[in-house]
Design a protein around this motif. Structure first.
Motif, PDB file in Angstrom:
ATOM      1  N   ALA A  75       0.815  -1.220   0.000  1.00 17.98           N
ATOM      2  CA  ALA A  75       0.000   0.000   0.000  1.00 17.98           C
ATOM      3  C   ALA A  75       0.846   1.267   0.000  1.00 17.98           C
ATOM      4  O   ALA A  75       0.387   2.319  -0.447  1.00 17.98           O
ATOM      5  CB  ALA A  75      -0.935   0.006   1.208  1.00 17.98           C
ATOM      6  N   THR A  76       2.073   1.170   0.491  1.00 15.31           N
ATOM      7  CA  THR A  76       2.937   2.355   0.529  1.00 15.31           C
ATOM      8  C   THR A  76       3.272   2.786  -0.905  1.00 15.31           C
ATOM      9  O   THR A  76       3.191   3.972  -1.245  1.00 15.31           O
ATOM     10  CB  THR A  76       4.214   2.046   1.338  1.00 15.31           C
ATOM     11  N   ASP A 170      -6.691   7.065   2.263  1.00 16.69           N
ATOM     12  CA  ASP A 170      -5.937   5.930   2.764  1.00 16.69           C
ATOM     13  C   ASP A 170      -6.967   5.002   3.405  1.00 16.69           C
ATOM     14  O   ASP A 170      -7.439   5.239   4.514  1.00 16.69           O
ATOM     15  CB  ASP A 170      -4.880   6.371   3.778  1.00 16.69           C
ATOM     16  N   ALA A 172      -6.440   1.812   3.975  1.00 18.09           N
ATOM     17  CA  ALA A 172      -5.678   0.611   4.361  1.00 18.09           C
ATOM     18  C   ALA A 172      -6.441  -0.262   5.350  1.00 18.09           C
ATOM     19  O   ALA A 172      -6.299  -1.483   5.346  1.00 18.09           O
ATOM     20  CB  ALA A 172      -4.327   1.020   4.958  1.00 18.09           C
ATOM     21  N   HIS A 173      -7.245   0.366   6.219  1.00 16.38           N
ATOM     22  CA  HIS A 173      -7.975  -0.389   7.253  1.00 16.38           C
ATOM     23  C   HIS A 173      -9.396  -0.728   6.830  1.00 16.38           C
ATOM     24  O   HIS A 173     -10.129  -1.317   7.615  1.00 16.38           O
ATOM     25  CB  HIS A 173      -8.104   0.440   8.534  1.00 16.38           C
ATOM     26  N   SER A 194      -4.556  -1.631   1.887  1.00 12.83           N
ATOM     27  CA  SER A 194      -3.356  -2.418   2.185  1.00 12.83           C
ATOM     28  C   SER A 194      -3.736  -3.880   2.334  1.00 12.83           C
ATOM     29  O   SER A 194      -4.716  -4.206   3.009  1.00 12.83           O
ATOM     30  CB  SER A 194      -2.690  -1.954   3.480  1.00 12.83           C
ATOM     31  N   LYS A 199      -3.259  -7.004   7.974  1.00  9.66           N
ATOM     32  CA  LYS A 199      -4.559  -6.407   7.668  1.00  9.66           C
ATOM     33  C   LYS A 199      -5.608  -7.513   7.528  1.00  9.66           C
ATOM     34  O   LYS A 199      -5.274  -8.683   7.344  1.00  9.66           O
ATOM     35  CB  LYS A 199      -4.477  -5.566   6.382  1.00  9.66           C
ATOM     36  N   GLY A 206       1.000  -6.621  -0.020  1.00  9.15           N
ATOM     37  CA  GLY A 206       0.220  -6.197  -1.179  1.00  9.15           C
ATOM     38  C   GLY A 206      -0.618  -4.975  -0.871  1.00  9.15           C
ATOM     39  O   GLY A 206      -0.669  -4.508   0.267  1.00  9.15           O
TER      40      GLY A 206
HETATM   41  C1  LIG Z   1      -0.663  -0.682   6.898  1.00  9.36           C
HETATM   42  C2  LIG Z   1      -0.911   0.724   6.532  1.00  9.36           C
HETATM   43  C3  LIG Z   1      -0.298   1.326   5.417  1.00  9.36           C
HETATM   44  C4  LIG Z   1       0.804   0.678   4.644  1.00  9.36           C
HETATM   45  O1  LIG Z   1       0.475  -0.529   4.119  1.00  9.36           O
HETATM   46  P1  LIG Z   1       1.594  -1.488   3.487  1.00  9.36           P
HETATM   47  O2  LIG Z   1       0.790  -2.406   2.620  1.00  9.36           O
HETATM   48  O3  LIG Z   1       2.216  -2.210   4.651  1.00  9.36           O
HETATM   49  O4  LIG Z   1       2.572  -0.690   2.741  1.00  9.36           O
HETATM   50  C5  LIG Z   1      -0.689   2.605   5.082  1.00  9.36           C
HETATM   51  N1  LIG Z   1      -1.598   3.285   5.792  1.00  9.36           N
HETATM   52  C6  LIG Z   1      -2.176   2.756   6.886  1.00  9.36           C
HETATM   53  C7  LIG Z   1      -3.197   3.561   7.639  1.00  9.36           C
HETATM   54  C8  LIG Z   1      -1.844   1.461   7.306  1.00  9.36           C
HETATM   55  O5  LIG Z   1      -2.380   0.948   8.417  1.00  9.36           O
END
Ligand SMILES: *Cc1c(COP(=O)(O)O)cnc(C)c1O
Length: 395
Positions: A75-76, A170, A172-173, A194, A199, A206
């Motif tokens: 995700a980065t 973002d 990711a969550h 993410s 996760k 990924g």
């Molecule tokens: C985990 C996370 C990321 C990064 O995810 P990766 O896949 O590990 O690069 C970015 N933003 C938030 C809020 C996250 O919790």
């Protein structure tokens, strides 16, 4: 328990001899995974737009309720490509109450992060605070759906619309979350998920970008290579391998079961802790479908009798690996703390919250017996607050 068992912090035996983790990755059906790996071996195709990847992207778009889902190696990188794909210049306003990658992605794209404060009840990006930081150089907003809790998407849309700004979430969550009857990924210009092993849904490592122009995103993900003779612009290598895609395909088959299991555990945690003075929960909107990805407590030290750090220490002594998510704030990082927007005086809600939040272990097969023990430890900490304060002050 306080009557029966001495807390480990006060000299008792730890409740767990081995660490009880905050989270554990969802383990897919191993036979099914091996089947897919055998196909990959037969195809002799390990990466670069393979069969597994195409199938995963198709199924993810369906599950996330979006037109297109472009996967990435994490995700980065996906955040960086998302920002890059919008051809932005200048400042991006984000929340300091997030994982470091959110802010790093802005910086690594040659943009300047600007921090705004968060809403003290939802823990999310506060559009009113963001509005104070919008200036001639502002190009985008990067809000985070913290712990999968949907941001004020309508307020953010209004603000961005009025000021001509792009919005990248973002998310990711926020896998599989929906809000106001719509999937979370449809809000904003782009959303980034993410798929890291920690996760809810994962491919070991990924991520994905949802929305935007999939052709442009795929070009950026593959060095900018359009065809054998044309390289268009500057890209990077952000591809997800076939092995990771196979992991994703098998994990996807179990993710709804996982969401349901975590939902039952979340409910059980709430029932066991909600009457405790000094314990508060994140406010979530009524009209959303949660994914139960995280369970966070907000501890008010005056009401509880112990600070978050003291509760953290009490549980850690029992080998319960609770976490101070997100502490320290990203604005405290040496790379960013010189920024005018990183001034703690401008981020009162974020600072207050970063000192109060504690995430408790949550994963599908945590087990109700473990959950009861963890909740009982929190209750024992409150019951023994005075002794903990007195005896730990001596050390
Ligand atoms: C985990 C996370 C990321 C990064 O995810 P990766 O896949 O590990 O690069 C970015 N933003 C938030 C809020 C996250 O919790």
């Amino acid at each position: 328990m306080s009557g029966r068992r001495e807390l480990a912090l006060l000299g008792g035996e730890p409740l767990y001899s081995k660490p009880l983790y905050l989270t554990r990755p969802l383990v897919p059906d191993e036979a099914r995974f091996h089947e897919l790996i055998a196909t990959i071996f037969r195809n002799r195709w390990f990466t670069n737009d393979g069969e597994m990847l195409r199938e995963l992207e198709k199924r993810l778009a369906l599950r996330l309720g979006v037109d297109s889902c472009t996967t990435f190696c994490n995700a980065t990188i996906a955040l960086q490509v998302a920002l890059r794909s919008l051809d932005l210049r200048g400042e991006v306003i984000t929340s300091p109450f997030t994982f470091p990658a959110t802010v790093h992605a802005i910086e690594w794209t040659g943009l300047t992060p600007v921090f705004c404060d968060i809403d003290p009840a939802t823990y999310n990006f506060d559009p009113a605070s963001a509005a104070e930081w919008i200036g001639a150089n502002t190009c985008a907003l990067l809000p985070v759906h913290v712990f999968g809790n949907p941001c004020d998407v309508v307020g953010i849309e209004k603000l961005a619309g009025a000021r001509g700004l792009r919005v990248v979430y973002d998310a990711a969550h926020a896998f599989a979350v929906s809000h106001l009857g719509r999937p979370i990924g449809v809000w904003g210009d782009l959303s980034v998920f993410s798929f890291h092993a920690t996760k809810l849904f994962h491919t070991a490592e990924g991520g994905a970008v949802v929305g935007g122009d999939p052709d442009r995103l795929k070009l950026l993900r593959n060095f900018g290579i359009l065809n054998e003779e044309v390289v268009r612009g500057s890209g990077l290598n952000g591809k997800l391998s076939e092995l990771h895609a196979a992991m994703g395909l098998t994990v996807l088959e179990k993710v709804d079961e996982e969401i349901a299991a975590r939902g039952r555990l979340t409910q059980a945690y709430r029932e066991r802790l909600e009457d405790l003075p000094g314990v508060h929960f994140q406010r979530t909107p009524a009209d959303h479908v949660p994914n139960n990805g995280y369970f966070s407590l907000e501890i008010d030290a005056d009401e509880f009798g112990l600070s978050r750090d003291q509760v953290h220490r009490t549980l850690r002594a029992e080998n319960i690996l609770c976490r101070k998510y997100f502490f320290p704030l990203c604005s405290e990082n040496e790379a960013y703390r010189h920024l005018p927007s990183a001034d703690p005086a401008r981020l009162p809600n974020a600072h207050r919250l970063a000192a109060r939040i504690l995430c408790l272990p949550l994963f599908g097969d945590l087990g109700m017996d473990n959950l009861e023990r963890i909740a009982e430890c929190v209750r024992a900490a409150r019951a023994g607050a005075e002794r903990i304060r007195r005896e730990t002050a001596l050390r």
